[in-house]
Design a protein around this motif. Structure first.
Motif, mmCIF file in Angstrom:
data_model
loop_
_atom_site.group_PDB
_atom_site.id
_atom_site.type_symbol
_atom_site.label_atom_id
_atom_site.label_comp_id
_atom_site.label_asym_id
_atom_site.label_seq_id
_atom_site.Cartn_x
_atom_site.Cartn_y
_atom_site.Cartn_z
ATOM 1 N N ALA A 3 -24.973 -56.537 -20.661
ATOM 2 C CA ALA A 3 -23.458 -55.957 -21.017
ATOM 3 C C ALA A 3 -22.947 -56.140 -19.789
ATOM 4 N N TYR A 4 -23.436 -57.145 -18.454
ATOM 5 C CA TYR A 4 -22.735 -57.581 -17.412
ATOM 6 C C TYR A 4 -22.411 -59.221 -17.863
ATOM 7 N N LEU A 5 -23.213 -59.688 -18.561
ATOM 8 C CA LEU A 5 -23.308 -61.372 -19.342
ATOM 9 C C LEU A 5 -22.143 -61.080 -20.212
ATOM 10 N N SER A 44 -13.030 -48.638 -20.539
ATOM 11 C CA SER A 44 -14.016 -50.064 -21.007
ATOM 12 C C SER A 44 -13.556 -51.412 -19.400
ATOM 13 N N VAL A 45 -12.219 -50.736 -18.647
ATOM 14 C CA VAL A 45 -11.910 -51.739 -18.203
ATOM 15 C C VAL A 45 -12.976 -51.713 -17.205
ATOM 16 N N SER A 46 -13.292 -50.649 -16.361
ATOM 17 C CA SER A 46 -14.373 -50.307 -15.394
ATOM 18 C C SER A 46 -15.559 -51.107 -15.648
ATOM 19 N N VAL A 47 -16.179 -51.414 -16.716
ATOM 20 C CA VAL A 47 -17.675 -52.069 -17.085
ATOM 21 C C VAL A 47 -17.101 -53.430 -16.739
ATOM 22 N N ALA A 48 -16.089 -54.138 -17.237
ATOM 23 C CA ALA A 48 -15.528 -55.766 -16.648
ATOM 24 C C ALA A 48 -15.035 -55.748 -15.260
ATOM 25 N N THR A 49 -14.980 -54.550 -14.797
ATOM 26 C CA THR A 49 -14.587 -54.561 -13.114
ATOM 27 C C THR A 49 -15.682 -55.438 -12.623
ATOM 28 N N GLY A 50 -16.510 -53.455 -12.758
ATOM 29 C CA GLY A 50 -17.893 -53.699 -12.369
ATOM 30 C C GLY A 50 -19.015 -54.959 -12.532
ATOM 31 N N LEU A 52 -17.271 -58.102 -12.973
ATOM 32 C CA LEU A 52 -16.757 -59.274 -12.563
ATOM 33 C C LEU A 52 -17.282 -58.922 -10.917
ATOM 34 N N ARG A 53 -17.650 -58.128 -10.168
ATOM 35 C CA ARG A 53 -17.180 -57.820 -9.040
ATOM 36 C C ARG A 53 -18.850 -58.090 -8.443
ATOM 37 N N PHE A 54 -19.693 -57.981 -9.484
ATOM 38 C CA PHE A 54 -21.237 -58.046 -9.060
ATOM 39 C C PHE A 54 -21.039 -59.894 -9.116
ATOM 40 N N LEU A 55 -20.376 -60.251 -10.249
ATOM 41 C CA LEU A 55 -20.511 -61.626 -10.134
ATOM 42 C C LEU A 55 -19.712 -62.067 -9.085
ATOM 43 N N TYR A 56 -18.944 -62.185 -8.207
ATOM 44 C CA TYR A 56 -18.015 -62.839 -7.621
ATOM 45 C C TYR A 56 -18.885 -62.672 -5.695
ATOM 46 N N LYS A 57 -19.492 -60.968 -5.908
ATOM 47 C CA LYS A 57 -20.254 -60.783 -4.147
ATOM 48 C C LYS A 57 -21.690 -61.640 -4.340
ATOM 49 N N VAL A 58 -21.880 -60.397 -4.772
ATOM 50 C CA VAL A 58 -23.253 -61.077 -6.069
ATOM 51 C C VAL A 58 -24.468 -62.415 -5.876
ATOM 52 N N THR A 59 -23.567 -62.703 -6.951
ATOM 53 C CA THR A 59 -24.408 -63.830 -7.210
ATOM 54 C C THR A 59 -23.537 -65.589 -7.005
ATOM 55 N N LEU A 60 -22.372 -64.834 -7.220
ATOM 56 C CA LEU A 60 -21.353 -65.774 -6.110
ATOM 57 C C LEU A 60 -20.753 -66.105 -4.625
ATOM 58 N N LYS A 61 -21.259 -64.805 -4.613
ATOM 59 C CA LYS A 61 -20.916 -64.539 -3.096
ATOM 60 C C LYS A 61 -19.664 -65.182 -2.112
ATOM 61 N N ARG A 62 -18.742 -64.462 -2.753
ATOM 62 C CA ARG A 62 -17.399 -64.484 -2.666
ATOM 63 C C ARG A 62 -16.820 -63.374 -1.293
#
Length: 233
Positions: A3-5, A44-50, A52-62
């Protein structure tokens, strides 16, 4: 993960750029696009937001991730409550004794549908006038009140069905009645009753709590009977 991908792929495709090159302004623009152009629900927007949060905080460490990506607020909708008279009329519309008894139990004891389906014959304690709810939500056992009228209904049902292990056995030998079977029985009785309000097995649990509150029962007692961890719920 899938889902995140999927969400991040759609986000990158929207801007035709790598998400690593985008920041808070692009995220806010994308959330507006999902909300105003695609008219997606808050869920549905919450799923997209979740994602994006994971991508930028965990993966990209912003550093700015969580603070700069607001989670949309979901609308708070109060359930439609059945009156006592409507509950009685609904239960009278159930044509099967087993289905009527399990739905009556869900209302009279305030049970979740899965709790009602998994009741055992040994869970009925007529001496203490209690019902034992085994491993409810959160894997916690609890006792709920067994009213004299419900006990009478259960005895009438037992004399007819003679269940041995599960109080409400299903079609598969050794297994309890399924949640789906109870929901189908509820839908059938709803149509037969002619009641315009929406009715599900969970509606009976809401009605149980509301009718207790209207009778002057304190919130702490209702919380314990429903098996809610939080009083706020």
């Amino acid at each position: 993960q899938s889902a995140y991908l999927q969400q991040i792929t759609a986000y990158a495709a929207h801007f035709h750029r790598s998400p690593a090159e985008l920041g808070p302004e692009a995220i806010r623009a994308y959330q507006l696009y999902l909300t105003q152009t695609r008219m997606l629900s808050a869920s549905s927007v919450s799923v997209a937001t979740g994602a994006l949060r994971f991508l930028y905080k965990v993966t990209l460490k912003r550093d700015w991730a969580v603070e700069e990506i607001p989670m949309p607020r979901r609308p708070f909708i109060l359930p439609v409550i059945l009156s006592r008279e409507e509950v009685m009329h609904f239960l009278d519309s159930v044509d099967s004794l087993k289905h009527r008894t399990i739905l009556t139990t869900a209302y009279a004891a305030g049970l979740r549908v899965t709790e009602a389906t998994h009741l055992k014959v040994t869970d009925i304690d007529s001496g203490r006038m209690m019902l034992r709810v085994d491993q409810g939500k959160g894997h916690k056992d609890r006792y709920v009140m067994l009213s004299p009228r419900l006990l009478e209904e259960l005895r009438t049902y037992w004399k007819s069905a003679h269940p041995t292990l599960w109080l409400f056995p299903g079609d598969v030998d050794g297994q309890p009645i399924t949640r789906g079977a109870v929901e189908l029985a509820c839908q059938k009785a709803h149509r037969a009753s002619g009641i315009q309000k929406p009715i599900t097995p969970h509606s009976l649990r809401h009605a149980f709590a509301t009718h207790l509150l209207e009778s002057g029962t304190d919130l702490r007692t209702i919380q314990l009977l429903l098996g809610h961890r939080s009083l706020a719920t």
